[in-house]
Scaffold this motif. Structure first.
Motif, PDB file in Angstrom:
ATOM      1  N   ARG A  64       2.662   1.745   1.045  1.00 18.99           N
ATOM      2  CA  ARG A  64       1.460   1.135   0.472  1.00 18.99           C
ATOM      3  C   ARG A  64       1.718  -0.315   0.081  1.00 18.99           C
ATOM      4  O   ARG A  64       0.887  -1.200   0.321  1.00 18.99           O
ATOM      5  CB  ARG A  64       0.990   1.938  -0.745  1.00 18.99           C
ATOM      6  N   ARG A  65       2.868  -0.559  -0.511  1.00 16.27           N
ATOM      7  CA  ARG A  65       3.201  -1.913  -0.959  1.00 16.27           C
ATOM      8  C   ARG A  65       3.290  -2.878   0.226  1.00 16.27           C
ATOM      9  O   ARG A  65       2.868  -4.037   0.136  1.00 16.27           O
ATOM     10  CB  ARG A  65       4.518  -1.873  -1.733  1.00 16.27           C
ATOM     11  N   GLU A  87       1.776  -2.351   3.091  1.00 16.21           N
ATOM     12  CA  GLU A  87       0.589  -2.138   3.930  1.00 16.21           C
ATOM     13  C   GLU A  87       0.999  -1.690   5.332  1.00 16.21           C
ATOM     14  O   GLU A  87       0.495  -2.169   6.345  1.00 16.21           O
ATOM     15  CB  GLU A  87      -0.286  -3.392   3.977  1.00 16.21           C
ATOM     16  N   LYS A 135      -6.172   8.761  -2.466  1.00 16.57           N
ATOM     17  CA  LYS A 135      -6.186   7.667  -3.429  1.00 16.57           C
ATOM     18  C   LYS A 135      -6.953   6.483  -2.847  1.00 16.57           C
ATOM     19  O   LYS A 135      -6.805   6.164  -1.667  1.00 16.57           O
ATOM     20  CB  LYS A 135      -4.756   7.251  -3.786  1.00 16.57           C
ATOM     21  N   GLU A 141      -6.502   3.378  -3.032  1.00 18.56           N
ATOM     22  CA  GLU A 141      -5.665   2.322  -2.465  1.00 18.56           C
ATOM     23  C   GLU A 141      -5.197   2.662  -1.045  1.00 18.56           C
ATOM     24  O   GLU A 141      -4.965   1.770  -0.229  1.00 18.56           O
ATOM     25  CB  GLU A 141      -4.463   2.028  -3.362  1.00 18.56           C
ATOM     26  N   ALA A 181      -8.202   1.837   1.103  1.00 24.07           N
ATOM     27  CA  ALA A 181      -8.334   0.383   1.203  1.00 24.07           C
ATOM     28  C   ALA A 181      -7.293  -0.187   2.154  1.00 24.07           C
ATOM     29  O   ALA A 181      -7.582  -1.111   2.931  1.00 24.07           O
ATOM     30  CB  ALA A 181      -8.198  -0.241  -0.188  1.00 24.07           C
ATOM     31  N   GLN A 182      -6.085   0.347   2.102  1.00 26.91           N
ATOM     32  CA  GLN A 182      -5.031  -0.096   3.011  1.00 26.91           C
ATOM     33  C   GLN A 182      -5.424   0.144   4.459  1.00 26.91           C
ATOM     34  O   GLN A 182      -5.271  -0.727   5.325  1.00 26.91           O
ATOM     35  CB  GLN A 182      -3.729   0.650   2.697  1.00 26.91           C
ATOM     36  N   PRO A 221     -13.701   2.203  -1.694  1.00 23.44           N
ATOM     37  CA  PRO A 221     -13.347   0.785  -1.694  1.00 23.44           C
ATOM     38  C   PRO A 221     -14.335  -0.041  -0.879  1.00 23.44           C
ATOM     39  O   PRO A 221     -14.939   0.459   0.084  1.00 23.44           O
ATOM     40  CB  PRO A 221     -11.949   0.788  -1.039  1.00 23.44           C
TER      41      PRO A 221
END
Length: 372
Positions: free
Chosen positions: A44-45, A47, A165, A167, A170-171, A187
């Motif tokens: 996630r960090r 992407e 989640k 996020e 969104a990713q 999102p």
């Protein structure tokens, strides 16, 4: 342009081997939970989307669209939920009734297509009409590993609501077109196919009040699901406009496939204190609630009116037949394919949203005559 993260980057950031990264996305059950969380957080960090997506971008589109669904009848370990649901069905021609027993060999309403199944059918039909291949994935869990794996193999992805989640969604939406079903709080980058949940709940509430003279209504269903929350809000607004008492909270927030089904309804039933009408978040909730009430000696609709939402086939064949709000589920599935196709043709068009109207179907469970 930012360099696309690779499996090697994720492995380095997480302090694991590239094989562990691969297993996290393709065979998550083979990776220890603590390790899996570290890998997914690193992904996630950075992407990161698995390699198949990068290959698709490098060599042209795949021609494949993906559909990802949570499975409401799977537990976290992938096994079937232990609780089964009985539905008493009636043959409308000769009145013969069949009770589906609550045992391991019995049929239940899951043999009928549910909301997810009907939307999927529309998605599949539209893919076939447009010459697209369909890749379907489903599973529990909020981590997003399986969903990311599906996303790695397709040009665009449609996602049902679940425990994903925000996020993670969104990713994905930054890498490929993503359509969310029934996600009013999704999102901002997500395309959406929605229905007028509040309007549907308002219609069924007004029907119960105006046609049946019921002045106390309560809501059953998990309010953490955004579409269910919209339905509850629609019922509240309708009651307020009618000058009737407005419940401040859901009466029984039981989610689908809960281990302890409808404890509030059961406690009220034991005290003979169930309110005159229960507006349920979905047809599945309503079918289960009818059985809980029947087991407690209540008669629906003589003692309690019960309504659903979705319009699945099981509600039509159940006894009593279920008053509900019908979603155009096949059209919803087809619309998702249309949106993904348009987004692929015009990538910078921005989020696309399509909202469908709903239709109230009055049947026996609220006290209306059986449909002919």
């Amino acid at each position: 342009m930012r360099k696309r993260a690779t499996v090697y980057d994720v492995a380095q950031a997480a302090g694991v081997s590239i094989a562990t990264v691969s297993f996290t996305f393709r065979r998550p059950e083979r990776v220890r939970e603590s390790t899996r969380e570290v890998v997914l957080e690193a992904a996630r960090r950075l992407e990161y989307v698995p390699n198949a997506s990068a290959r698709g971008l490098a060599h042209g589109r795949t021609g494949v669209l993906g559909l990802y669904a949570f499975d409401m009848f799977l537990e976290a370990d992938g096994s079937r939920g232990a609780r089964r649901v009985r539905v008493e069905a009636a043959d409308r021609d000769d009145g013969e009734r069949r009770a589906f027993a609550d045992d391991a060999d019995a049929e239940d309403f899951r043999v009928y297509p549910l909301y997810v199944d009907e939307v999927q059918r529309g998605f599949q039909l539209e893919c076939a009409r447009r010459g697209r291949t369909l890749l379907v994935g489903r599973g529990p869990g909020a981590e997003g590993g399986r969903m990311l794996d599906i996303a790695s193999r397709v040009d665009g992805l449609a996602v049902f609501p679940g425990t994903q989640k925000p996020e993670v969604l969104a990713q994905l939406a930054r890498r490929l077109p993503v359509v969310g079903f029934a996600m009013p709080d999704a999102p901002g980058d997500l395309h959406q196919v929605r229905v007028d949940n509040a309007g549907g709940a308002r219609a069924v509430t007004e029907h119960l009040v105006r046609e049946h003279g019921i002045t106390r209504l309560e809501f059953v269903g998990a309010p953490e699901m955004p579409d269910y929350a919209e339905r509850f809000a629609g019922m509240q607004a309708a009651l307020g406009d009618l000058g009737l008492p407005v419940p401040g909270a859901v009466l029984d927030p039981t989610p689908l496939a809960a281990a302890d089904p409808y404890p509030v309804v059961r406690r009220l039933a034991a005290r003979r204190a169930v309110p005159p009408a229960l507006v349920c978040a979905s047809d599945q909730h309503a079918l289960e609630v009818v059985q809980v009430l029947r087991d407690a000696g209540y008669c629906v609709p003589r003692d309690v009116a019960v309504t659903g939402f979705d319009g699945v086939v099981a509600g039509r064949v159940a006894s009593p037949s279920l008053t509900t709000v019908r979603q155009p589920m096949e059209a919803i599935g087809r619309a998702a394919v249309e949106i993904l196709t348009e987004s692929l043709a015009v990538p910078d068009a921005g989020p696309l949203v399509r909202t469908f109207p709903l239709r109230l179907l009055t049947r026996e469970s609220c006290g209306c005559p059986a449909p002919r």
